[in-house]
Enzyme design. Structure first.
Site, PDB file in Angstrom:
ATOM      1  N   ARG A  81       8.787 -15.137   5.836  1.00 57.23           N
ATOM      2  CA  ARG A  81       9.244 -14.365   4.687  1.00 57.23           C
ATOM      3  C   ARG A  81      10.522 -14.930   4.069  1.00 57.23           C
ATOM      4  NH1 ARG A  81       6.751  -9.467   4.279  1.00 57.23           N
ATOM      5  NH2 ARG A  81       5.795  -8.547   6.128  1.00 57.23           N
ATOM      6  N   ASP A 110       0.805  -1.224   0.000  1.00 62.62           N
ATOM      7  CA  ASP A 110       0.000   0.000   0.000  1.00 62.62           C
ATOM      8  C   ASP A 110       0.837   1.273   0.000  1.00 62.62           C
ATOM      9  OD1 ASP A 110      -2.377  -1.335  -0.133  1.00 62.62           O
ATOM     10  OD2 ASP A 110      -2.759  -1.290   2.018  1.00 62.62           O
ATOM     11  N   ASP A 148       0.540 -11.392   2.910  1.00 56.51           N
ATOM     12  CA  ASP A 148      -0.729 -11.488   3.634  1.00 56.51           C
ATOM     13  C   ASP A 148      -1.919 -11.803   2.732  1.00 56.51           C
ATOM     14  OD1 ASP A 148       0.749 -10.789   5.875  1.00 56.51           O
ATOM     15  OD2 ASP A 148       0.229  -8.656   5.732  1.00 56.51           O
TER      16      ASP A 148
END
Length: 370
Positions: free
Chosen positions: A289, A117, A141
Site C-alpha cells: 500500500r 464496500d 485488491d
C-alpha cells in the site's frame, strides 16, 4: 450568503492513488465550478466532528504522486452504527442525522466519498437520506465487479513483482524455498499478476484450492531441471483443498472483522515435513500500500477524479464512478452496494479457467491444483 462547499472524505484502508484522485478532483472543480472544497479528516469521523481542511491549489500541490491520503483514513467509523459515550458507557447509535445537520450548517452542496464496500455502503445510505453523494471505488485488491480496474492495484502489483525479484537472489544463493504472502483477501488478482511479473514458480490463489503434495511436486520438478530453489506467491486468503482460509485475527470493532493472515507460515511449516530444502516465509503486508503511486495509477486516479467532478457539476448524484469498456462512466450506488434488485455487488474474483491463469500455466507456473 456563504459560498456552497463540496466535501470529500477517504474511508477504509489506504490505497495508492487516493491523493491523485483528490488532486485531480480539486483542480477540475476549481477550473469549472465556483465552490469552496473541503476535505473531512479521518473519513466519516471527521464528518461527524466537523473536522476538515480546505482543499485548494495550495493544499493539493505536489500530491499526485504520493501514496496514502492527505485526508487520512479510518475503517472503523460507521455513522449509522457509531460508538458514542453516554453516562460513562460506550454505546452504538445512529448519528447520521447529526452528520447531515453538520453538512447543512457548513453549506455543503455535495459529498464525494472515496472508499470500499463499507465506506460506499454508508455513502448509499446518506444518498437515501437526501444527501448529494458521489462515490469513487477504492481497493488495491481489484475485486469490485462494478469497475474494470481500481486505482492502487497496479502499484501493488509493481511492489509484489519487485520484491519477488529480490527474493530470487537470496533463494538461489541458499537453495531455499521462499513463500511470499500478499494481500487480496478472497481474490487472487495481486498474486496472479504480481506472481507472473515477478517470475514466481508457484502461485496460490483463493479461487484455485491447492494441495501441499502438488507444491512439493513442483519443487521436485524444478530440482530435476537443476533448479534448487522455488518462489511461491500466495494470496492471504488462499485455501488448501478441503480446508478454509487462514484467519490471522478478528477485529471486533471493525465492519470487516475477519483478517486473513498466516497462510505463508502455515505452508512453510507443512513443506518442511516433505522436503530437505530450507523453507522461509515472508509477509509483504502493508508495503503493498505504501510508497509512491505508479504512473499508471496516477493516470487512472486522475480519470476517476475528473469524472467525479463532472458528475457533481451535472448533478449526477447517488452514483459511483466506474471504468467500463475503457471509458469512465457511472453506476447507481444502489446497484453497487447491498440489496438492490439488479445488483452488481459482491466480489470480482479470478476465473480459474480465464486467460491470465492459462497464460501462467503455459509459462510453467503451478497453481498446485494438479
Amino acid at each position: 450568503m456563504a459560498k456552497k462547499k463540496i466535501a470529500m472524505l477517504t474511508g477504509g484502508g489506504d490505497a495508492p492513488g487516493l491523493n491523485a484522485v483528490i488532486c485531480s478532483f480539486v483542480r477540475a472543480c476549481l477550473n469549472t465550478m465556483d465552490y469552496d472544497i473541503i476535505g473531512y479528516r479521518f473519513g466519516y469521523r471527521g464528518l461527524y466532528r466537523n473536522e476538515y481542511i480546505p482543499l485548494d491549489r495550495h493544499t493539493t500541490s505536489g500530491i499526485l504522486r504520493q501514496g496514502g491520503t492527505i485526508l487520512f483514513n479510518s475503517n472503523k467509523d460507521n455513522l449509522f452504527d457509531y460508538s458514542v459515550e453516554e453516562n460513562g458507557v460506550t454505546v452504538k447509535k445512529d448519528v447520521s442525522d447529526q452528520a447531515i445537520e453538520t453538512m447543512k450548517k457548513e453549506n455543503v452542496h455535495a459529498l464525494v466519498v472515496l472508499g470500499g464496500d463499507g465506506t460506499l455502503t454508508s455513502a448509499r445510505d446518506f444518498a437515501r437520506k437526501g444527501v448529494n453523494v458521489i462515490g469513487v471505488p477504492k481497493t488495491i485488491d481489484n475485486d469490485l465487479p462494478a469497475t474494470e480496474v481500481t486505482f492502487g492495484f497496479d502499484t501493488a502489483v509493481n511492489t509484489v513483482a519487485e520484491n519477488l525479484g529480490r527474493l530470487h537472489t537470496t533463494a538461489e544463493s541458499h537453495h531455499r524455498i521462499m513463500v511470499a504472502e500478499v494481500m487480496g483477501r478472497s481474490a487472487g488478482w495481486i498474486a496472479l499478476y504480481g506472481g507472473i511479473a515477478g517470475s514466481a514458480d508457484v502461485i496460490l490463489i483463493p479461487e484455485i484450492p491447492y494441495t501441499i503434495e502438488n507444491i512439493v511436486k513442483k519443487i521436485n520438478e524444478r530440482k530435476s531441471h537443476g533448479k534448487e530453489f522455488t518462489i511461491i506467491c500466495v494470496t492471504e486468503g488462499a485455501i488448501e483443498k478441503g480446508g478454509s482460509a487462514t484467519i490471522g485475527k478478528i477485529v471486533k470493532d471493525s465492519p470487516d472483522a475477519v483478517r486473513f493472515g498466516g497462510v505463508a507460515a502455515k505452508i512453510a511449516h507443512q513443506l518442511e515435513q516433505h522436503i530437505e530444502n530450507e523453507v522461509r516465509h515472508c509477509l509483504f503486508g502493508h508495503i503493498q500500500r505504501g510508497g509512491d503511486t505508479s504512473p499508471a495509477d496516477r493516470i487512472l486516479s486522475a480519470r476517476y477524479g475528473v469524472k467525479a467532478a463532472q458528475m457533481v457539476k451535472e448533478g449526477q448524484f447517488g452514483n459511483m464512478v466506474c471504468l467500463r469498456n475503457g471509458q469512465m462512466e457511472y453506476v447507481s450506488l444502489e446497484d453497487v452496494i447491498g440489496d438492490a434488485k439488479v445488483s452488481v455487488s459482491g466480489s470480482k474474483t479470478v476465473d480459474p479457467n480465464g486467460e491470465m491463469v492459462r497464460v501462467a500455466k503455459s509459462m510453467g507456473i503451478s497453481f498446485a491444483d494438479e
